[in-house]
Design an enzyme around this catalytic site. Structure first.
Site, PDB file in Angstrom:
ATOM      1  CG  ASN A   1      -1.906   1.107   1.197  1.00 55.95           C
ATOM      2  OD1 ASN A   1      -1.674   2.352   1.408  1.00 55.95           O
ATOM      3  ND2 ASN A   1      -3.201   0.806   1.009  1.00 55.95           N
TER       4      ASN A   1
ATOM      5  CG  ASN B   1      -4.615   5.475   0.509  1.00 61.72           C
ATOM      6  OD1 ASN B   1      -5.669   5.691   0.233  1.00 61.72           O
ATOM      7  ND2 ASN B   1      -4.147   5.584   1.872  1.00 61.72           N
TER       8      ASN B   1
ATOM      9  CB  CYS C   1      -5.266   8.834   3.152  1.00 57.04           C
ATOM     10  SG  CYS C   1      -4.919   8.895   5.161  1.00 57.04           S
TER      11      CYS C   1
ATOM     12  CB  THR D   1     -12.132   5.355   6.731  1.00 58.32           C
ATOM     13  OG1 THR D   1     -11.253   6.361   6.393  1.00 58.32           O
ATOM     14  CG2 THR D   1     -11.425   4.153   7.378  1.00 58.32           C
TER      15      THR D   1
ATOM     16  N   GLY E   1     -15.621  -0.140  10.273  1.00 56.36           N
ATOM     17  CA  GLY E   1     -16.361  -1.126  11.221  1.00 56.36           C
ATOM     18  C   GLY E   1     -17.648  -1.230  10.491  1.00 56.36           C
TER      19      GLY E   1
ATOM     20  N   GLY F   1     -14.697  -2.871   3.869  1.00 62.33           N
ATOM     21  CA  GLY F   1     -15.550  -1.903   4.508  1.00 62.33           C
ATOM     22  C   GLY F   1     -16.395  -2.814   5.651  1.00 62.33           C
TER      23      GLY F   1
ATOM     24  N   GLY G   1     -10.369  -4.848   7.991  1.00 62.97           N
ATOM     25  CA  GLY G   1      -9.814  -3.691   8.574  1.00 62.97           C
ATOM     26  C   GLY G   1     -10.263  -3.685  10.041  1.00 62.97           C
TER      27      GLY G   1
END
Lengths: 244, 302
Positions: free
Chosen positions: B100, B128, B131, B194, B218, B244, B266
């Protein structure tokens, strides 16, 4: 690190919002005083890191203050209920550096890990002195327990309602002889202790954590010896490496 | 016997489970608690050209069904990752890793990939561009189709490894961005990063995170991730790595039904360090329960 299911054997309120929980389970990964456990609580996503007060013979004792929804839920748990716990986290205190006259300094909810440390030091024949600092008389806990172990105990309260009036540093000025010091408490206290004590000591820090075992980098701090994760290379740092 | 193996850009994984970047460090520390060779692959900690400390603490805040993080790409920099971190992982892990990479300019993405290309462990580069926790980089690339094209094309020039572009959900239309990556030659896309979020402390009346905002991950984001993976996989021909909020073997299967060729896990790793192991072990039984003999065939059933 080890994941295990622990059973609550006993829970008692030590003060209005400080609780002592005794649990039974596999404590084989708890290797040093000053380490912590990370507790899963129903309906909450992240685990709650709590310092180990004492651990031996399959028994884990923790003391925590109710500060939010997690600890509030814990405080309502009863004997026989079970908790999913990651144990053996963090580095803990290095007892080999204690010398013959170790001094332990704890403030408020920073006191519990010093109890397991005192147990260890006393067992190894060290003449151990403890300074316990609280805000006020009603918040005092474990003063007698430390005395019972055989420690010389100095007590301070900010409002002077018990012991020496002032902060733990006010007890430090009482000419206590010591070979090495260990401290745990609010960061302001650790800083004041570090300023007062000329020699090297070990300081235990508290941080908001994600995982508690080094994976997420959620609790990093900069030190003289490089970046450290409070949960993994800490929570105990040498006073010499802390960047204040 | 069920077949859990999948193919991702020409490389076979014996199961689709990959710990997501930022939740597994450089992997070797997890080898202390289980044999990490059971993992399909590992997406290692996001690496930038120069070392980064990241954001101030607090970097973590709890949410209903998940958490916010604003770590800010803390990493030791590409050279140290190459010389220190990857060799440590190699002692414990024999499969290909997903490298990554993050950056603040096209040149930086390129240079970072060039440095890391010297490692023989890399199976894929995961770029990525999403972010949410760094300013002036990461996400600002990922919200603009032209920037994604530029980064993808530039990185493709310096490596023969498959390039997977990691996409942000914090956009109006993620499909447009996935297509931009595909059009520029990306070998795959991974999503979702996220969701940008925030929490306040009632006592101080201030944001919990020192960085003010952070990325929400989460189980709470799982339905959003499924929807986006579904939309993207319908629109592109390149493989989609779905992530996700995945927390169980059932979630893995659901994500693959949505169109994912492999999955990343994650936040679940942070709550349960054994999460990936448990999911991999449970996968065959859950497949059998739902009459699935071959995971890689799931996408075609849609």
């Amino acid at each position: 690190m080890k994941q295990g299911i622990f059973t609550i054997e006993k829970q008692v309120a030590l003060t209005g919002n400080i609780f002592e929980m005794t649990l039974l389970g596999d404590i084989s990964e708890i290797k040093a005083p000053g380490q912590f456990v990370n507790i899963k609580i129903d309906a909450l996503y992240l685990r709650r890191p709590i310092s180990v007060c004492s651990a031996y013979g399959g028994m884990l004792k923790i003391i925590y203050k109710v500060v939010g929804s997690g600890t509030e839920k814990m405080s309502r748990m009863k004997e026989g209920e079970k908790l999913d716990i990651l144990s053996g986290l963090g580095n803990g205190y290095d007892v080999s550096k204690s010398g013959d006259r170790p001094l332990l300094i704890g403030g408020g909810v920073g006191v519990p890990p010093l109890y397991g440390l005192a147990e260890n030091l006393i067992k190894n024949g060290k003449k151990t002195t403890v300074i316990l600092g609280f805000n006020t008389k009603s918040e005092i806990f474990y003063e007698k327990e430390f005395a019972k172990l055989g420690c010389d105990v100095y007590l301070t309260t900010v409002d002077g309602s018990a012991g020496i009036k002032g902060f733990v540093t006010d007890a430090l000025s009482k000419d206590i002889e010591y070979s090495h010091y260990y401290a745990c408490g609010p960061e302001a206290m650790l800083k004041a202790v570090h300023k007062n004590c000329q020699s090297e000591g070990q300081l235990s820090f508290e941080r908001r954590m994600g995982c508690g075992f080094g994976a997420c980098m959620g609790c990093s701090c900069k030190t003289i010896t490089g970046n450290k994760r409070i949960c993994k290379e800490g929570p105990v740092l040498s006073s010499k490496e802390v960047l204040w | 016997m069920v077949n859990t193996s999948v193919n991702l850009c020409g490389i076979t994984l014996n199961n689709p489970v990959i710990p997501a970047s930022g939740t597994f460090g450089f992997g070797y520390e997890f080898a202390d608690i289980y044999d990490i060779n059971i993992l399909g692959s590992i997406s290692v900690k996001g690496t930038t050209l120069s070392p980064r400390f990241g954001n101030e603490c607090p970097r973590i805040a709890e949410c209903p069904a998940g958490m916010l993080n604003s770590v800010g790409l803390q990493n030791p920099g590409a050279e140290k990752v190459l010389s220190k971190e990857l060799p440590k992982l190699k002692e414990k892990y024999s499969k290909k890793i997903m490298m990554n990479v993050s950056g603040f300019s096209v040149e930086e993405y390129v240079k970072t990939c060039e440095v890391l290309s010297k490692s023989d462990m890399i199976g894929w580069f995961e770029i990525n561009v999403s972010c949410p926790n760094v300013h002036g980089g990461g996400l600002s690339f990922g919200t603009d189709a032209k920037s994604i094209e530029k980064v993808t094309k530039a990185v493709k020039k310096v490596t023969d490894k498959p390039i997977i572009i990691k996409l942000s959900p914090n956009v109006t239309d993620i499909v447009t961005l996935a297509k931009a990556a595909e059009g520029a030659g990306a070998d795959g896309v991974s999503l979702i990063n996220t969701l940008l979020g925030m929490r306040f402390d009632l006592k101080t009346k201030k944001p919990v995170l020192a960085n003010v905002t952070g990325g929400y991950s989460g189980p709470g984001i799982f339905p959003v991730a499924l929807r986006m993976v579904y939309q993207v996989s319908q629109a592109v021909k390149i493989p989609v790595v779905g992530m996700g909020g995945i927390s169980s073997a059932e979630d893995v299967i659901e994500m693959m039904i949505a169109g994912a060729s492999a999955v990343e896990i994650g936040a679940a790793n942070l709550v349960d360090p054994y999460a990936c192991k448990k999911i991999i072990e449970e996968l065959p039984a859950v497949m059998e329960k739902y009459g699935i003999s071959d995971l890689s065939g799931l996408k075609g059933e849609l």
